[in-house]
Scaffold this active site. Structure first.
Site, PDB file in Angstrom:
ATOM      1  N   GLY A  15     -42.214   0.555  -9.311  1.00 36.48           N
ATOM      2  CA  GLY A  15     -41.181   0.104  -8.383  1.00 36.48           C
ATOM      3  C   GLY A  15     -40.288  -0.954  -9.006  1.00 36.48           C
ATOM      4  O   GLY A  15     -39.741  -1.816  -8.316  1.00 36.48           O
ATOM      5  N   ALA A  16     -40.125  -0.883 -10.321  1.00 34.15           N
ATOM      6  CA  ALA A  16     -39.423  -1.935 -11.061  1.00 34.15           C
ATOM      7  C   ALA A  16     -37.939  -2.043 -10.737  1.00 34.15           C
ATOM      8  O   ALA A  16     -37.322  -3.060 -11.009  1.00 34.15           O
ATOM      9  CB  ALA A  16     -39.617  -1.722 -12.565  1.00 34.15           C
ATOM     10  N   GLY A  26     -36.869  -1.868  -7.659  1.00 28.68           N
ATOM     11  CA  GLY A  26     -36.794  -2.344  -6.279  1.00 28.68           C
ATOM     12  C   GLY A  26     -36.539  -3.827  -6.179  1.00 28.68           C
ATOM     13  O   GLY A  26     -36.515  -4.560  -7.178  1.00 28.68           O
ATOM     14  N   PHE A  27     -36.363  -4.283  -4.964  1.00 30.09           N
ATOM     15  CA  PHE A  27     -36.065  -5.691  -4.684  1.00 30.09           C
ATOM     16  C   PHE A  27     -37.136  -6.602  -5.279  1.00 30.09           C
ATOM     17  O   PHE A  27     -36.838  -7.523  -6.028  1.00 30.09           O
ATOM     18  CB  PHE A  27     -35.956  -5.912  -3.169  1.00 30.09           C
ATOM     19  CG  PHE A  27     -35.710  -7.331  -2.789  1.00 30.09           C
ATOM     20  CD1 PHE A  27     -34.448  -7.886  -2.899  1.00 30.09           C
ATOM     21  CD2 PHE A  27     -36.742  -8.124  -2.313  1.00 30.09           C
ATOM     22  CE1 PHE A  27     -34.216  -9.211  -2.559  1.00 30.09           C
ATOM     23  CE2 PHE A  27     -36.525  -9.449  -1.968  1.00 30.09           C
ATOM     24  CZ  PHE A  27     -35.260  -9.998  -2.088  1.00 30.09           C
ATOM     25  N   LEU A  28     -38.374  -6.345  -4.950  1.00 28.81           N
ATOM     26  CA  LEU A  28     -39.464  -7.186  -5.429  1.00 28.81           C
ATOM     27  C   LEU A  28     -39.827  -6.857  -6.881  1.00 28.81           C
ATOM     28  O   LEU A  28     -40.024  -7.754  -7.700  1.00 28.81           O
ATOM     29  CB  LEU A  28     -40.684  -7.014  -4.522  1.00 28.81           C
ATOM     30  CG  LEU A  28     -41.819  -7.999  -4.712  1.00 28.81           C
ATOM     31  CD1 LEU A  28     -41.330  -9.430  -4.580  1.00 28.81           C
ATOM     32  CD2 LEU A  28     -42.901  -7.728  -3.694  1.00 28.81           C
ATOM     33  N   TYR A  45     -43.732   2.476   7.974  1.00 30.39           N
ATOM     34  CA  TYR A  45     -43.965   1.612   6.810  1.00 30.39           C
ATOM     35  C   TYR A  45     -45.262   0.820   6.975  1.00 30.39           C
ATOM     36  O   TYR A  45     -46.099   0.790   6.064  1.00 30.39           O
ATOM     37  CB  TYR A  45     -42.775   0.672   6.595  1.00 30.39           C
ATOM     38  CG  TYR A  45     -42.939  -0.236   5.407  1.00 30.39           C
ATOM     39  CD1 TYR A  45     -42.697   0.231   4.114  1.00 30.39           C
ATOM     40  CD2 TYR A  45     -43.339  -1.558   5.561  1.00 30.39           C
ATOM     41  CE1 TYR A  45     -42.858  -0.600   3.018  1.00 30.39           C
ATOM     42  CE2 TYR A  45     -43.494  -2.394   4.472  1.00 30.39           C
ATOM     43  CZ  TYR A  45     -43.258  -1.915   3.202  1.00 30.39           C
ATOM     44  OH  TYR A  45     -43.409  -2.735   2.110  1.00 30.39           O
ATOM     45  N   LYS A  91     -48.474   1.306   4.515  1.00 27.03           N
ATOM     46  CA  LYS A  91     -48.962   0.177   3.715  1.00 27.03           C
ATOM     47  C   LYS A  91     -50.402  -0.164   4.091  1.00 27.03           C
ATOM     48  O   LYS A  91     -51.198  -0.527   3.226  1.00 27.03           O
ATOM     49  CB  LYS A  91     -48.049  -1.040   3.868  1.00 27.03           C
ATOM     50  CG  LYS A  91     -46.688  -0.884   3.201  1.00 27.03           C
ATOM     51  CD  LYS A  91     -46.777  -0.648   1.709  1.00 27.03           C
ATOM     52  CE  LYS A  91     -46.898  -1.920   0.921  1.00 27.03           C
ATOM     53  NZ  LYS A  91     -46.836  -1.699  -0.551  1.00 27.03           N
TER      54      LYS A  91
END
Length: 156
Positions: free
Chosen positions: A10-11, A13-15, A144, A148
């Protein structure tokens, strides 16, 4: 001494992009897992190795895991669909867990979400940390939160 290599899912992405940035600042060798390399221009400018793959497709991930010491799993589906939640957030997490075991990764850091915890279940002032109980009915909070929570159970 060998520098530790960290794979970040998820590189883009936001986080995930901020995690990559922090790891680079701390002189880790970073491999960024992205689905679309053309969207990773900022990552490639910072001495980051780009690996193309999709957490929901295990065969696309083997190369990304080679020589990796640590994995930070930040990838998750944010589309809000049941299909995406099952394939990416839950199935992708299972794939990451399986590949960590196969490649004998030293440590996995799973990026969860505060949406896995049930705020209605806590008393005022109660500390909520990794040991806190999970939301009793995450599906009521949305796809979501449900996904999660399911992924969190797999990790635990």
């Amino acid at each position: 001494m060998k520098q530790s290599k960290v794979l970040v899912t998820g590189a883009n992405g936001f986080l995930g992009s901020r995690i990559v940035e922090m790891l680079v600042e701390q002189n880790f060798q970073v491999r960024a897992l992205v689905r679309t390399p053309s969207k990773s221009k900022t990552l490639s400018k910072s001495n980051v190795e780009i690996a193309q793959g999709d957490v929901s497709v295990p065969s696309s991930l083997n190369g990304a895991f080679e020589g990796v010491d640590y994995v930070i799993h930040a990838a998750a589906d944010t589309s809000g669909t049941q299909e995406g939640a099952k394939e990416v957030t839950i199935g992708g997490t299972k794939n990451i867990l399986d590949l960590c075991a196969l490649h004998q990764v030293k440590k996995l850091v799973y990026i969860s979400s505060c949406s896995v915890y049930g705020p209605a279940d806590y008393k005022d002032g109660q500390l909520v940390d990794e040991d806190a109980p999970l939301e009793s009915f995450p599906e009521c909070r949305g796809t979501y939160s449900w996904a999660k929570s399911e992924a969190e159970k797999l990790v635990l």
